[in-house]
Design a protein around this motif. Structure first.
Motif, PDB file in Angstrom:
ATOM      1  N   UNK A  86       0.839  -1.205   0.000  1.00 57.22           N
ATOM      2  CA  UNK A  86       0.000   0.000   0.000  1.00 57.22           C
ATOM      3  C   UNK A  86       0.870   1.249   0.000  1.00 57.22           C
ATOM      4  N   UNK A  87       1.911   1.261   0.815  1.00 61.33           N
ATOM      5  CA  UNK A  87       2.792   2.429   0.892  1.00 61.33           C
ATOM      6  C   UNK A  87       3.495   2.668  -0.438  1.00 61.33           C
ATOM      7  N   UNK A  88       3.984   1.602  -1.068  1.00 64.07           N
ATOM      8  CA  UNK A  88       4.658   1.727  -2.369  1.00 64.07           C
ATOM      9  C   UNK A  88       3.692   2.281  -3.408  1.00 64.07           C
ATOM     10  N   UNK A  89       2.510   1.692  -3.491  1.00 66.76           N
ATOM     11  CA  UNK A  89       1.535   2.109  -4.505  1.00 66.76           C
ATOM     12  C   UNK A  89       1.022   3.521  -4.259  1.00 66.76           C
ATOM     13  N   UNK A  90       0.843   3.887  -2.997  1.00 63.29           N
ATOM     14  CA  UNK A  90       0.385   5.250  -2.696  1.00 63.29           C
ATOM     15  C   UNK A  90       1.438   6.284  -3.081  1.00 63.29           C
ATOM     16  N   UNK A  91       2.684   6.039  -2.714  1.00 69.16           N
ATOM     17  CA  UNK A  91       3.754   7.000  -3.026  1.00 69.16           C
ATOM     18  C   UNK A  91       3.913   7.149  -4.538  1.00 69.16           C
ATOM     19  N   UNK A  92       3.937   6.033  -5.235  1.00 71.12           N
ATOM     20  CA  UNK A  92       4.100   6.083  -6.691  1.00 71.12           C
ATOM     21  C   UNK A  92       2.909   6.754  -7.366  1.00 71.12           C
ATOM     22  N   UNK A  93       1.724   6.441  -6.906  1.00 68.54           N
ATOM     23  CA  UNK A  93       0.528   7.038  -7.494  1.00 68.54           C
ATOM     24  C   UNK A  93       0.501   8.539  -7.249  1.00 68.54           C
ATOM     25  N   UNK A  94       0.949   8.970  -6.078  1.00 66.73           N
ATOM     26  CA  UNK A  94       1.070  10.412  -5.837  1.00 66.73           C
ATOM     27  C   UNK A  94       1.933  11.046  -6.918  1.00 66.73           C
ATOM     28  N   UNK A  95       3.090  10.454  -7.188  1.00 68.12           N
ATOM     29  CA  UNK A  95       3.982  11.026  -8.199  1.00 68.12           C
ATOM     30  C   UNK A  95       3.349  10.990  -9.587  1.00 68.12           C
ATOM     31  N   UNK A  96       2.673   9.908  -9.918  1.00 70.60           N
ATOM     32  CA  UNK A  96       2.056   9.811 -11.248  1.00 70.60           C
ATOM     33  C   UNK A  96       0.929  10.831 -11.421  1.00 70.60           C
ATOM     34  N   UNK A  97       0.186  11.085 -10.348  1.00 76.41           N
ATOM     35  CA  UNK A  97      -0.942  12.007 -10.450  1.00 76.41           C
ATOM     36  C   UNK A  97      -0.537  13.471 -10.281  1.00 76.41           C
ATOM     37  N   UNK A  98       0.426  13.723  -9.416  1.00 77.51           N
ATOM     38  CA  UNK A  98       0.708  15.112  -9.024  1.00 77.51           C
ATOM     39  C   UNK A  98       2.054  15.659  -9.486  1.00 77.51           C
ATOM     40  N   UNK A  99       2.956  14.804  -9.910  1.00 77.38           N
ATOM     41  CA  UNK A  99       4.289  15.264 -10.308  1.00 77.38           C
ATOM     42  C   UNK A  99       4.502  14.967 -11.789  1.00 77.38           C
ATOM     43  N   UNK A 100       3.835  15.703 -12.623  1.00 78.51           N
ATOM     44  CA  UNK A 100       3.935  15.475 -14.064  1.00 78.51           C
ATOM     45  C   UNK A 100       5.279  15.894 -14.631  1.00 78.51           C
ATOM     46  N   UNK A 101       6.086  16.572 -13.817  1.00 83.47           N
ATOM     47  CA  UNK A 101       7.433  16.942 -14.244  1.00 83.47           C
ATOM     48  C   UNK A 101       8.385  15.748 -14.219  1.00 83.47           C
ATOM     49  N   UNK A 102       7.964  14.665 -13.592  1.00 87.32           N
ATOM     50  CA  UNK A 102       8.779  13.450 -13.529  1.00 87.32           C
ATOM     51  C   UNK A 102       8.170  12.438 -14.502  1.00 87.32           C
ATOM     52  N   UNK A 103       8.950  11.957 -15.464  1.00 89.67           N
ATOM     53  CA  UNK A 103       8.392  11.007 -16.440  1.00 89.67           C
ATOM     54  C   UNK A 103       7.805   9.759 -15.764  1.00 89.67           C
ATOM     55  N   UNK A 104       6.683   9.306 -16.290  1.00 92.07           N
ATOM     56  CA  UNK A 104       6.021   8.121 -15.740  1.00 92.07           C
ATOM     57  C   UNK A 104       6.972   6.931 -15.696  1.00 92.07           C
ATOM     58  N   UNK A 105       7.787   6.782 -16.738  1.00 93.32           N
ATOM     59  CA  UNK A 105       8.731   5.663 -16.796  1.00 93.32           C
ATOM     60  C   UNK A 105       9.664   5.686 -15.582  1.00 93.32           C
ATOM     61  N   UNK A 106      10.133   6.863 -15.222  1.00 92.24           N
ATOM     62  CA  UNK A 106      11.047   6.998 -14.080  1.00 92.24           C
ATOM     63  C   UNK A 106      10.327   6.610 -12.793  1.00 92.24           C
ATOM     64  N   UNK A 107       9.115   7.116 -12.604  1.00 89.11           N
ATOM     65  CA  UNK A 107       8.349   6.814 -11.393  1.00 89.11           C
ATOM     66  C   UNK A 107       8.126   5.311 -11.280  1.00 89.11           C
TER      67      UNK A 107
END
Length: 166
Positions: A104-125
């Motif tokens: 849950x912690x892994x998926x929540x952190x990654x999903x935060x980045x995918x949804x809110x940090x569009x400056x970071x490429x999805x591939x990297x996240x």
């Protein structure tokens, strides 16, 4: 024009610092989920102890402390958007409440980045969090993390990200 100074080879690279921040964020989110600690207590504890030090014989890489705080705080602030996004990406027989706290912690952190940090490429996240999953699991969990995050990225409109995983 002056020559750029060579980078000190012993200095941590910014990418490594972000990776360490992601790992520390997952650990902090896990601790908050299981130990029911507040955001403030967790941020203070991890900033003082876990980020960039040796603890009980384990050496922690120096982490980007600001990035760590952004992830943990962002997950907490956006959890009402993050959890449904993860739950939708999971198979029907394994809803969010059924997976263990570390996943849950892994998926929540990654999903935060995918949804809110569009400056970071999805591939990297996705790659970074699959690597975090490999630090905790040897079984099928890293593949599951990859599949779920790929689905979250597609749903969030990140499937056209030029740096997307294949």
């Amino acid at each position: 024009m002056s020559q750029p100074k060579p980078r000190d080879p012993s200095a941590p690279r910014p990418a490594n610092q972000r990776g360490a921040a992601r790992l520390a964020a997952v650990q902090a989110l896990y601790q908050m989920d299981v130990g029911r600690q507040t955001l403030e207590d967790t941020l203070a504890q991890f900033s003082a102890i876990h980020v960039g030090r040796e603890i009980e014989g384990e050496e922690y890489l120096p982490a980007d402390a600001d990035f760590f705080r952004q992830i943990v705080s962002g997950v907490i602030k956006s959890q009402l958007q993050i959890d449904p996004a993860v739950d939708t990406a999971l198979v029907d027989t394994w809803p969010m409440g059924r997976i263990d706290a570390t996943l849950r912690a892994i998926l929540r952190a990654a999903t935060f980045e995918l949804l809110k940090r569009r400056d970071i490429p999805a591939r990297v996240v996705i790659t970074e969090y699959v690597d975090v999953a490999k630090a905790f699991y040897e079984d099928e969990a890293p593949r599951m993390v990859n599949a779920v995050l790929d689905q979250v990225a597609k749903t969030a409109g990140r499937d056209n990200d030029p740096a997307k995983t294949r």
